[in-house]
Design an enzyme around this catalytic site. Structure first.
Site, PDB file in Angstrom:
ATOM      1  N   GLY A 107      14.028  94.159  18.301  1.00  0.00           N
ATOM      2  CA  GLY A 107      14.651  93.566  17.120  1.00  0.00           C
ATOM      3  C   GLY A 107      15.314  92.257  17.471  1.00  0.00           C
ATOM      4  N   ARG A 108      15.396  91.373  16.481  1.00  0.00           N
ATOM      5  CA  ARG A 108      15.984  90.060  16.711  1.00  0.00           C
ATOM      6  C   ARG A 108      16.624  89.569  15.423  1.00  0.00           C
ATOM      7  NH1 ARG A 108      15.242  85.461  20.096  1.00  0.00           N
ATOM      8  NH2 ARG A 108      14.110  86.850  21.495  1.00  0.00           N
ATOM      9  N   GLY A 109      17.816  88.994  15.560  1.00  0.00           N
ATOM     10  CA  GLY A 109      18.506  88.413  14.419  1.00  0.00           C
ATOM     11  C   GLY A 109      19.131  87.095  14.808  1.00  0.00           C
ATOM     12  N   SER A 110      19.898  86.517  13.891  1.00  0.00           N
ATOM     13  CA  SER A 110      20.509  85.222  14.145  1.00  0.00           C
ATOM     14  C   SER A 110      21.627  85.304  15.166  1.00  0.00           C
ATOM     15  CB  SER A 110      21.063  84.640  12.834  1.00  0.00           C
ATOM     16  OG  SER A 110      20.034  84.476  11.899  1.00  0.00           O
ATOM     17  N   TYR A 111      22.186  86.498  15.355  1.00  0.00           N
ATOM     18  CA  TYR A 111      23.327  86.587  16.258  1.00  0.00           C
ATOM     19  C   TYR A 111      23.091  87.503  17.441  1.00  0.00           C
ATOM     20  CZ  TYR A 111      25.137  91.257  15.011  1.00  0.00           C
ATOM     21  OH  TYR A 111      25.319  92.608  14.857  1.00  0.00           O
ATOM     22  N   GLY A 112      21.892  88.037  17.604  1.00  0.00           N
ATOM     23  CA  GLY A 112      21.658  88.903  18.740  1.00  0.00           C
ATOM     24  C   GLY A 112      20.226  89.386  18.847  1.00  0.00           C
ATOM     25  N   ASP A 154      27.064  98.012   4.131  1.00  0.00           N
ATOM     26  CA  ASP A 154      25.748  97.372   4.231  1.00  0.00           C
ATOM     27  C   ASP A 154      24.653  98.420   4.392  1.00  0.00           C
ATOM     28  OD1 ASP A 154      23.997  95.235   4.218  1.00  0.00           O
ATOM     29  OD2 ASP A 154      24.131  94.884   6.379  1.00  0.00           O
TER      30      ASP A 154
END
Length: 534
Positions: free
Chosen positions: A209-214, A360
């Site tokens: 997994g990949r996101g804008s903060y990690g 969320d």
């Protein structure tokens, strides 16, 4: 009268008392409000009322006007009638004690996700914001991971899921990982010929997994050989630190385990090649105190940009992917649906009993494991969660174990979440834990009927219900905010088999008025009854 998401007592910035009081989960916006007018501090209810519906309506309408809307794809059948058309009243958002913005705020992890709705943050003093960061609105608009023009989603055919990348390829594609000086000790495989080197604590296997903060990796613990999930967060921006600490505080506040809540193992703070295990409220750790101060002050405290700092969250590994992937890759199964409904309601009742509001809930944040032979759900991603601490007597600090706290009377004012799962009152910015019940209703309804839409940014198919207004699709919560008397047609599809008990329970969970919704404990009891009768 319920608790307010109110500021705590004043204390000198940087001191131990400051951190001790403010590390309870307050955001920087809330800290700023606590240093505002004495009148606002003396009357939390009046402060919340000042941010009520009349002052908030302009902003959502302005945001909607800027969005680019898309038409449903060919062949999409959505019989849900929308609210009457017409222009909506403008809504203006106002934040007490707003801080002057000096630069754009860093982006958030996922498309469609909205976080703390506070005033704009001051830019980091020692680290300029990344050039690709999204600018915060001049009026203290909500920060999020999307561009200011939120794109609508359209119900279109399914897209194939993304395959996992090997760890070596992931590191090659991740410049952040390549420049971490202490990663070889903390999380890389043991180099060949390094017989005398220390065994790494965790060996990365693949990026999952990949996101804008990690970035999230599948890993193996060096000592036990157990498979774990490791989330790596670069702490170069207060936004990242705030999300990470919120998740850390929520998970470490749980005194007992629950099979439907992801298990948190440990948190490691890495800086300049050194790794230190973190514990909540550890006032003897200068790195931890500086991390808290970074989040609260909205400016970099840990050092220069040339000195990278990382948080590593180690959690249980869920090999089955998320709820979207699991449900949409299999044929409909009523028995699985019933099992998932019971597990989800049990997890939310457990969190609310422990004074945690998730804020969320969505299929992306619900993971699956099948190690026991049957699918087990795990509620995860607590970056926007809120630990509702009790208000202690004067002179004493709030106790998170206060059993008198009622999360259904603890009022929150930070508009956050993912728009297609947000309750009407969350759009207004004045809500309680009943917002989690609404989000859960959207998820269960979509799961039973296989209602999906495509995220216009990630092109990923997501479970979620919506309202059709002409050629537009609108989140259910937003539509109910405009027309609270709108009737939801459950089920939407004529061929769907749904008992009367489940129909009525879903309608109650999705009531426009949160007082008409069951709380998590009543929901758990009723869900047991309707699933047994179905």
């Amino acid at each position: 009268m319920g608790h307010q998401e109110s500021p705590l007592a004043r204390a000198p910035a940087g001191g131990a008392a400051y951190v001790k009081r403010l590390c309870k989960g307050l955001s920087w916006r809330e800290h700023v409000e606590s240093h505002g007018s004495l009148g606002a501090q003396a009357s939390p209810a009046s402060a919340a009322a000042a941010e009520g519906s009349a002052t908030r309506r302009a902003r959502a309408a302005t945001s909607r006007a800027a969005r680019s809307r898309r038409q449903p794809g060919p062949g999409a059948d959505h019989p849900q009638a929308g609210a009457p058309g017409g222009k909506r009243a403008a809504r203006k958002w106002r934040c007490a004690g707003q801080v002057t913005i000096q630069g754009p705020a860093p982006p958030r992890p996922r498309a469609g996700r909205r976080d703390e709705a506070g005033g704009a943050r001051a830019a980091p003093l020692l680290l300029p914001p990344p050039p690709a960061a999204m600018e915060t609105g001049k009026d203290g608009a909500r920060r999020g991971t999307q561009s200011p023009e939120r794109k609508r989603r359209s119900p279109v055919p399914r897209a194939p899921s993304t395959k996992l990348r090997p760890a070596a390829a992931a590191r090659a594609m991740d410049p952040v990982a390549a420049e971490a000086p202490g990663e070889a000790f903390l999380a890389r495989r043991r180099p060949e010929g390094g017989g005398g080197s220390a065994r790494p604590r965790y060996s990365l296997l693949a990026e999952i997994g990949r996101g804008s903060y990690g970035v999230v990796y599948e890993a193996v613990a060096g000592r036990s050989g157990a498979r774990v999930a490791v989330k790596k967060i670069r702490c170069d921006a207060p936004e990242n630190v705030e999300l990470a600490l919120a998740e850390f505080w929520a998970l470490t506040s749980l005194k007992r385990r629950h099979q439907n809540v992801v298990q948190f193992e440990e948190c490691v703070l890495q800086r300049n090649g050194l790794a230190q295990r973190m514990s909540h409220g550890n006032k003897s750790s200068q790195l931890y105190l500086r991390l808290v101060e970074t989040s609260l002050k909205g400016e970099r405290i840990l050092g220069y940009a040339e000195e990278p700092c990382y948080l590593w969250f180690v959690m249980e590994f869920c090999e089955g992917g998320d709820l979207n992937q699991y449900v949409l890759s299999r044929r409909p199964d009523p028995a699985t649906n019933k099992s998932f409904m019971l597990q989800l309601t049990s997890a939310i009742a457990f969190l609310h009993k422990n004074h945690i509001v998730h804020r969320d809930l969505k299929p992306d944040n619900i993971l699956i494991t099948e190690r026991s032979g049957t699918p087990i759900l795990k509620v995860a991603d607590f970056g926007l969660s809120k630990v509702c601490a009790g208000l202690a007597p004067r002179g004493k600090e709030g106790n998170q174990d206060n059993k008198n706290v009622n999360v259904n009377k603890y009022w929150l004012s930070s508009a956050c979440g993912s728009d297609f799962y947000m309750a009407p009152e969350v759009w207004e910015g004045h809500y309680t834990a009943k917002a989690d019940i609404f989000a859960l209703g959207i998820i269960i309804w979509a799961m039973i009927e296989r209602i999906t839409f495509i995220d216009s940014e990630t092109k990923k198919e997501l479970l979620g219900t919506y309202i059709k207004q002409g050629t537009e699709i609108v989140p259910v919560g937003e539509a109910l905010l405009e027309n609270p008397k709108m009737e939801l047609h459950i089920p939407q599809k004529r061929r769907t088999s749904m008992s009367e008990g489940i129909k009525q329970l879903l309608k109650d969970m999705l009531a426009a008025n949160p007082q008409d919704r069951p709380d998590a404990f009543e929901l758990e009891t009723r869900m047991d009854q309707v699933t047994c009768a179905a």
